[in-house]
Design a protein around this motif. Structure first.
Motif, PDB file in Angstrom:
ATOM      1  N   PHE A   1       0.760  -1.199   0.099  1.00 39.99           N
ATOM      2  CA  PHE A   1      -0.029   0.115   0.186  1.00 39.99           C
ATOM      3  C   PHE A   1       0.930   1.057   0.074  1.00 39.99           C
ATOM      4  O   PHE A   1       0.691   1.938  -0.629  1.00 39.99           O
ATOM      5  CB  PHE A   1      -0.840   0.267   1.131  1.00 39.99           C
ATOM      6  N   GLY A   2       1.826   1.552   0.863  1.00 37.34           N
ATOM      7  CA  GLY A   2       2.797   2.330   1.240  1.00 37.34           C
ATOM      8  C   GLY A   2       3.438   2.831  -0.322  1.00 37.34           C
ATOM      9  O   GLY A   2       3.542   3.840  -0.655  1.00 37.34           O
ATOM     10  N   GLU A   3       3.942   1.673  -1.019  1.00 38.79           N
ATOM     11  CA  GLU A   3       4.607   2.154  -2.383  1.00 38.79           C
ATOM     12  C   GLU A   3       3.560   2.400  -3.259  1.00 38.79           C
ATOM     13  O   GLU A   3       3.844   3.359  -4.120  1.00 38.79           O
ATOM     14  CB  GLU A   3       5.292   0.802  -2.645  1.00 38.79           C
ATOM     15  N   ALA A   4       2.418   1.910  -3.423  1.00 41.13           N
ATOM     16  CA  ALA A   4       1.428   2.197  -4.189  1.00 41.13           C
ATOM     17  C   ALA A   4       0.693   3.441  -4.244  1.00 41.13           C
ATOM     18  O   ALA A   4       0.569   4.284  -5.137  1.00 41.13           O
ATOM     19  CB  ALA A   4       0.254   1.146  -4.241  1.00 41.13           C
ATOM     20  N   TYR A   5       0.602   4.106  -2.894  1.00 40.57           N
ATOM     21  CA  TYR A   5       0.008   5.331  -2.584  1.00 40.57           C
ATOM     22  C   TYR A   5       1.053   6.370  -2.081  1.00 40.57           C
ATOM     23  O   TYR A   5       0.525   7.623  -1.828  1.00 40.57           O
ATOM     24  CB  TYR A   5      -1.228   5.052  -1.550  1.00 40.57           C
ATOM     25  N   GLY A   6       2.210   5.929  -2.408  1.00 39.16           N
ATOM     26  CA  GLY A   6       3.125   7.091  -1.638  1.00 39.16           C
ATOM     27  C   GLY A   6       3.314   7.427  -0.460  1.00 39.16           C
ATOM     28  O   GLY A   6       3.529   8.652  -0.113  1.00 39.16           O
ATOM     29  N   THR A   7       2.884   6.812   0.331  1.00 35.42           N
ATOM     30  CA  THR A   7       2.835   7.003   1.975  1.00 35.42           C
ATOM     31  C   THR A   7       3.962   6.092   2.704  1.00 35.42           C
ATOM     32  O   THR A   7       3.991   6.701   3.965  1.00 35.42           O
ATOM     33  CB  THR A   7       1.398   6.489   2.346  1.00 35.42           C
TER      34      THR A   7
END
Length: 168
Positions: free
Chosen positions: A114-120
C-alpha cells in the motif's frame, strides 16, 4: 512530490503521489487473520482509507476511533479501512481494546504494498505517513490528503464530506 515531516523532521516518501481523478492503485495488505486483502476485495463500494503510522500512538488511535464512529452513518455501500504498518496481531489487540466495529484494520507491514502504491511509506521509519484517500465505487480517486506533519490530525470533516458526496 509530497513533502511530509514526522516530529518536524523531513521524511522521504518514495513512490508516486496519488491524485484525485486517477484510477486507484491496487495493493495487497494483510487482515488481522493474516489473509491477503486487496482493493479489489471491496470493489463496487466507496472506500475511505485512513492511513496511520501506528495505532499505538495517540493521534493514530484518535483518528481510527473517529472514523470508526463515523462509519455507521456512512451507509452499507461504504467501507472504512485503516491501514498501518503495525503487525496484524497488534491491530487485532488494539481493535479489541477499543471495541471498534465500523472499520477494518489492515496491515502493510509485510511488503509495504500500500505504502509504495500510494506514496505513503516513510522510508527512514518504515512506517506509513498519515493520509486519507476516498475512492469511489468505480475505483477512481475522489479525495486525497497527505497530512504535512505526521503528528497532526487529518481534516476529518473534508474526508467525510467527500464520502457523502459519492453516496448521495
Amino acid at each position: 512530490m509530497v513533502q511530509v515531516t514526522f516530529k518536524q523532521n523531513p521524511v522521504t516518501l518514495p513512490g508516486k503521489e496519488v491524485q484525485v481523478g486517477e484510477q486507484a492503485p491496487n495493493f495487497t495488505v494483510l487482515a488481522n487473520d493474516l489473509s491477503p486483502v486487496s482493493l479489489e476485495d471491496t470493489a463496487g463500494k466507496v472506500r475511505l482509507i485512513s492511513v496511520v503510522p501506528s495505532l499505538d500512538t495517540g493521534v493514530c488511535s484518535l483518528q481510527s476511533k473517529r472514523f470508526d464512529q463515523e462509519a455507521a452513518s456512512l451507509g452499507d455501500n461504504v467501507e472504512v479501512l485503516t491501514v498501518s504498518a503495525d503487525l496484524p496481531f497488534a491491530q487485532k489487540r488494539w481493535a479489541e481494546e477499543n471495541g471498534t466495529q465500523g472499520i477494518t484494520l489492515l496491515s502493510d507491514h509485510r511488503d509495504l504494498s500500500f505504502g509504495e502504491a500510494y506514496g505513503t511509506t516513510m522510508q527512514e521509519l518504515r512506517l506509513l505517513a498519515r493520509s486519507i484517500f476516498v475512492i469511489d465505487d468505480k475505483d477512481q480517486v475522489a479525495y486525497v490528503e497527505y497530512v504535512p506533519e505526521g503528528t497532526d490530525h487529518p481534516n476529518y470533516d473534508k474526508a467525510i464530506e467527500a464520502v457523502k458526496a459519492l453516496t448521495n
